[in-house]
Design a protein around this motif. Structure first.
Motif, mmCIF file in Angstrom:
data_model
loop_
_atom_site.group_PDB
_atom_site.id
_atom_site.type_symbol
_atom_site.label_atom_id
_atom_site.label_comp_id
_atom_site.label_asym_id
_atom_site.label_seq_id
_atom_site.Cartn_x
_atom_site.Cartn_y
_atom_site.Cartn_z
ATOM 1 N N ALA A 1 -5.542 2.652 8.857
ATOM 2 C CA ALA A 1 -5.894 1.614 9.838
ATOM 3 C C ALA A 1 -5.249 1.892 11.191
ATOM 4 O O ALA A 1 -5.898 1.773 12.242
ATOM 5 C CB ALA A 1 -5.450 0.250 9.312
ATOM 6 N N LEU B 1 -9.476 -11.692 0.436
ATOM 7 C CA LEU B 1 -8.647 -10.585 0.904
ATOM 8 C C LEU B 1 -9.367 -9.244 0.985
ATOM 9 O O LEU B 1 -8.730 -8.221 1.253
ATOM 10 C CB LEU B 1 -7.413 -10.446 -0.009
ATOM 11 C CG LEU B 1 -6.529 -11.692 -0.129
ATOM 12 C CD1 LEU B 1 -5.351 -11.416 -1.051
ATOM 13 C CD2 LEU B 1 -6.040 -12.133 1.243
ATOM 14 N N THR B 2 -10.668 -9.198 0.749
ATOM 15 C CA THR B 2 -11.375 -7.915 0.776
ATOM 16 C C THR B 2 -11.350 -7.225 2.140
ATOM 17 O O THR B 2 -11.395 -5.988 2.189
ATOM 18 C CB THR B 2 -12.836 -8.099 0.321
ATOM 19 O OG1 THR B 2 -13.449 -9.144 1.093
ATOM 20 C CG2 THR B 2 -12.912 -8.439 -1.147
ATOM 21 N N PRO B 3 -11.277 -7.955 3.278
ATOM 22 C CA PRO B 3 -11.190 -7.233 4.570
ATOM 23 C C PRO B 3 -9.983 -6.311 4.654
ATOM 24 O O PRO B 3 -10.003 -5.319 5.393
ATOM 25 C CB PRO B 3 -11.104 -8.373 5.594
ATOM 26 C CG PRO B 3 -11.799 -9.520 4.944
ATOM 27 C CD PRO B 3 -11.440 -9.413 3.490
ATOM 28 N N TRP B 4 -8.920 -6.623 3.902
ATOM 29 C CA TRP B 4 -7.726 -5.779 3.923
ATOM 30 C C TRP B 4 -7.984 -4.414 3.297
ATOM 31 O O TRP B 4 -7.224 -3.473 3.523
ATOM 32 C CB TRP B 4 -6.591 -6.472 3.168
ATOM 33 C CG TRP B 4 -6.043 -7.690 3.859
ATOM 34 C CD1 TRP B 4 -6.598 -8.346 4.923
ATOM 35 C CD2 TRP B 4 -4.842 -8.382 3.534
ATOM 36 N NE1 TRP B 4 -5.822 -9.423 5.279
ATOM 37 C CE2 TRP B 4 -4.728 -9.471 4.449
ATOM 38 C CE3 TRP B 4 -3.854 -8.218 2.582
ATOM 39 C CZ2 TRP B 4 -3.678 -10.369 4.411
ATOM 40 C CZ3 TRP B 4 -2.793 -9.120 2.547
ATOM 41 C CH2 TRP B 4 -2.706 -10.178 3.456
ATOM 42 N N LEU B 5 -9.036 -4.323 2.496
ATOM 43 C CA LEU B 5 -9.309 -3.081 1.781
ATOM 44 C C LEU B 5 -10.269 -2.158 2.549
ATOM 45 O O LEU B 5 -10.587 -1.073 2.077
ATOM 46 C CB LEU B 5 -9.918 -3.394 0.399
ATOM 47 C CG LEU B 5 -9.033 -4.235 -0.539
ATOM 48 C CD1 LEU B 5 -9.810 -4.613 -1.802
ATOM 49 C CD2 LEU B 5 -7.766 -3.471 -0.909
ATOM 50 N N HIS C 1 -9.925 -0.242 5.149
ATOM 51 C CA HIS C 1 -9.397 1.058 5.567
ATOM 52 C C HIS C 1 -8.806 1.871 4.402
ATOM 53 O O HIS C 1 -8.212 2.930 4.651
ATOM 54 C CB HIS C 1 -8.327 0.866 6.648
ATOM 55 C CG HIS C 1 -8.873 0.359 7.940
ATOM 56 N ND1 HIS C 1 -9.541 1.175 8.834
ATOM 57 C CD2 HIS C 1 -8.857 -0.878 8.495
ATOM 58 C CE1 HIS C 1 -9.912 0.465 9.884
ATOM 59 N NE2 HIS C 1 -9.514 -0.780 9.711
ATOM 60 N N ILE D 1 -1.062 0.974 -0.433
ATOM 61 C CA ILE D 1 -0.636 0.205 0.737
ATOM 62 C C ILE D 1 -0.313 1.133 1.910
ATOM 63 O O ILE D 1 -0.784 0.927 3.044
ATOM 64 C CB ILE D 1 0.591 -0.659 0.379
ATOM 65 C CG1 ILE D 1 0.198 -1.735 -0.648
ATOM 66 C CG2 ILE D 1 1.171 -1.314 1.637
ATOM 67 C CD1 ILE D 1 1.376 -2.532 -1.181
ATOM 68 N N THR E 1 -3.424 2.986 3.276
ATOM 69 C CA THR E 1 -4.310 2.055 3.974
ATOM 70 C C THR E 1 -3.760 1.726 5.362
ATOM 71 O O THR E 1 -4.515 1.668 6.347
ATOM 72 C CB THR E 1 -4.476 0.757 3.158
ATOM 73 O OG1 THR E 1 -5.002 1.072 1.861
ATOM 74 C CG2 THR E 1 -5.418 -0.208 3.850
ATOM 75 N N VAL E 2 -2.450 1.529 5.445
ATOM 76 C CA VAL E 2 -1.821 1.255 6.741
ATOM 77 C C VAL E 2 -1.992 2.448 7.687
ATOM 78 O O VAL E 2 -2.354 2.298 8.860
ATOM 79 C CB VAL E 2 -0.331 0.916 6.555
ATOM 80 C CG1 VAL E 2 0.381 0.868 7.906
ATOM 81 C CG2 VAL E 2 -0.171 -0.414 5.814
#
Length: 570
Positions: free
Chosen positions: A233, A357-361, A363, A226, A229-230
């Motif tokens: 991004a 929810l795959t767009p969240w992955l 980055h 998490i 990834t943040v």
């Protein structure tokens, strides 16, 4: 019969709200924990990250219906990912459609082999992998996987499936190190190490409950995913050369149909067999450990069918070969799963994520996945096992060392095959030279022990020879030589008693040798007797002519033979 082959019928009729709540909570926790692992292991195999998610869906549901373990979690695992990549790279170019199709064929072959072995009750096949060999193989594989992830950790291109080729490629690309990638990867690795080393102690000091401490510590990789990834991004690290997972297709896996391909199957059948055996050994070991803690029972042959069904499901749902995972299972059990429904709930959770929810992955840095893999697989390197094996048996340690060396230098398949060959070779060598002992009576008792180790009563005309091994083709000749040398050395022998307390089998070759021994001793005016012959062995001897031609008797006990023969000097 239906419950035997569909174990879910044993627990589904008794399913209730209490079990539902426990399994649902475990399913949610497993979903969150294994998503980065599933993607990482797919990428380890040279496949797109989404394949790891696909392989965590239908295979887990099939295993829940067919498997006998209530806690084993099935999906992509590190060692199977490495073996898959090594096998597929020989038949197709990574990143191509042919490579994907080869993965489906590999899953199909592996699933079919496991299911057939289960139907034929061949769970014993895994016994050919001795513990030192499988320990050496897993340790070397852990090192190999860790080395393979170093390039992703520092942001360079390196390829190969042996330690030498990987390190050589890595050295040649050191000048291409991407500093942001290395900072992110090494930072993640340090975080994971700190969580594993000091996390539990720190959380306990903060006053958290034991259950919450365990859960928080195991969530360390999730926190790393998490946070990284943040960061990726926010700072748009993909624009600075940091490799990210990128676009993951949304939606459930497509239905795939691996069409018969004789050329491909011919190239993949041996890797598929090795993947099947290694996956089964790893799964059954973890399943039996968890079952023992809960006083449950595992049926190895049905586990073969369950794992076979899971791999067949992977083949027809765009997945990759799967197995029972160590970390998955530990998380599943620790989260409170009560039945295989927890695995099905986890599959549903992963399905929801692949749908929406795959767009969240996008980055998620590849370096983070590499660090996660490295920390996970280093637990496979079992230094204490190496030390124990070296102290206890140098021959077993030699087999372990050779397996490790071949795995690191020539690949996982060569290492495993050589390890199996060495295990079988050592077994044949040891049993071809069975331990035997001339025994005598412990004074004042009915017990008989090795005369070279104890003070015993013996008789010059009587030889009590204990054979400490089953008699079969590999040691039949050795037995003949042993008795011939004994009679030649002790000229006064008139009776030879073979004590068969440790003999569980006498095959046709050994029976011929016993006939020959009986005949030669008779010609030398020496009588051959047997003692303590086990029931199943006696049943087989009665079907032959040997007992009718035996010059002596078959005694129920060694003491009975001693009492009868000690005074019968000619």
């Amino acid at each position: 019969m239906l419950k035997r082959y569909l174990p879910a019928l044993l627990w589904l009729p008794h399913y209730n709200r209490r079990l539902l709540s426990s399994d649902l909570m475990a399913g949610v926790i497993v979903t969150l924990m294994v998503i980065p692992q599933s993607m990482a292991y797919a990428m380890l195999a040279g496949l797109p990250a989404v394949v790891g998610l696909y392989a965590s869906l239908l295979p887990a549901i099939l295993y829940a219906l067919l498997g006998t373990s209530r806690t084993l979690a099935v999906g992509p695992v590190a060692i199977i990912g490495l073996m898959t990549g090594a096998a597929l790279s020989r038949v197709a170019e990574p990143g191509t459609q042919e490579y994907l199709q080869a993965a489906w064929h590999l899953s199909l072959l592996s699933g079919a082999m496991l299911a057939i072995m289960g139907a034929l009750k061949m769970g014993f096949f895994a016994n050919f992998l001795s513990h030192p060999v499988i320990g050496g193989f897993l340790s070397a594989s852990g090192l190999l996987i860790a080395i393979s992830q170093l390039s992703h950790l520092i942001g360079v291109d390196a390829s190969g499936y042996t330690a030498l080729s990987l390190l050589n490629s890595l050295v040649h690309h050191l000048s291409d190190i991407n500093l942001p990638t290395m900072a992110l990867g090494v930072g993640t690795l340090m975080w994971l190490f700190a969580v594993r080393r000091w996390g539990r102690r720190t959380l306990i000091r903060l006053g958290l409950t034991r259950g919450l401490v365990t859960l928080t510590q195991r969530a360390g990789p999730l926190f790393a995913v998490i946070l990284s990834t943040v960061i990726s991004a926010v700072f748009k690290l993909h624009e600075h050369g940091v490799a990210v997972v990128g676009t993951i297709p949304a939606g459930l896996p497509p239905l795939t149909l691996p069409l018969p391909n004789a050329t491909l199957w011919q190239a993949l059948w041996m890797p598929a067999l090795l993947i099947s055996v290694v996956g089964f050994v790893e799964s059954i070991s973890m399943a039996q450990l968890m079952a023992a803690r809960r006083r449950e029972r595992i049926v190895p042959n049905q586990e073969l069918i369950g794992l076979g069904g899971a791999n067949l499901a992977a083949a027809f749902s765009a997945g990759m070969p799967v197995s029972g995972g160590l970390s998955r299972t530990v998380i599943n059990a620790g989260a409170g799963s009560r039945t295989p429904m927890a695995g099905a709930f986890a599959a549903v959770g992963i399905g929801v994520i692949t749908l929406w929810l795959t767009p969240w992955l996008f980055h998620l840095p590849v370096a983070t996945l590499a660090a996660t893999i490295i920390m996970s697989v280093l637990t496979l390197v079992d230094i204490p096992l190496m030390r124990r094996t070296l102290r206890y048996s140098r021959s077993d340690f030699s087999a372990m060392a050779v397996t490790m060396f071949m795995t690191l230098t020539d690949g996982v398949e060569s290492g495993l095959l050589l390890g199996v060959a060495l295990s079988i070779g050592l077994f044949l060598y040891r049993t071809s030279r069975p331990h035997s002992a001339l025994v005598g009576r412990i004074p004042g008792t009915e017990h008989f022990r090795n005369s070279a180790r104890h003070e015993t009563q013996t008789a010059d005309h009587l030889a009590l020879l204990r054979i400490d091994e089953s008699l079969y083709f590999a040691n039949a000749r050795y037995l003949e030589d042993t008795i011939q040398a004994l009679v030649a050395k002790r000229r006064g022998i008139e009776h030879v008693v073979l004590i068969c307390s440790a003999v569980n089998l006498i095959d046709a070759s050994a029976l011929e040798s016993l006939d020959s021994i009986n005949r030669r001793l008779s010609e030398a005016r020496v009588t051959l007797h047997l003692a303590e012959v086990k029931g199943p062995v006696m049943d087989r001897l009665k079907k032959s002519d040997f007992l009718g031609s035996l010059s002596g008797r078959v005694f129920l006990s060694t003491y009975s033979a001693w009492k009868t023969l000690k005074q019968k000097a000619k």
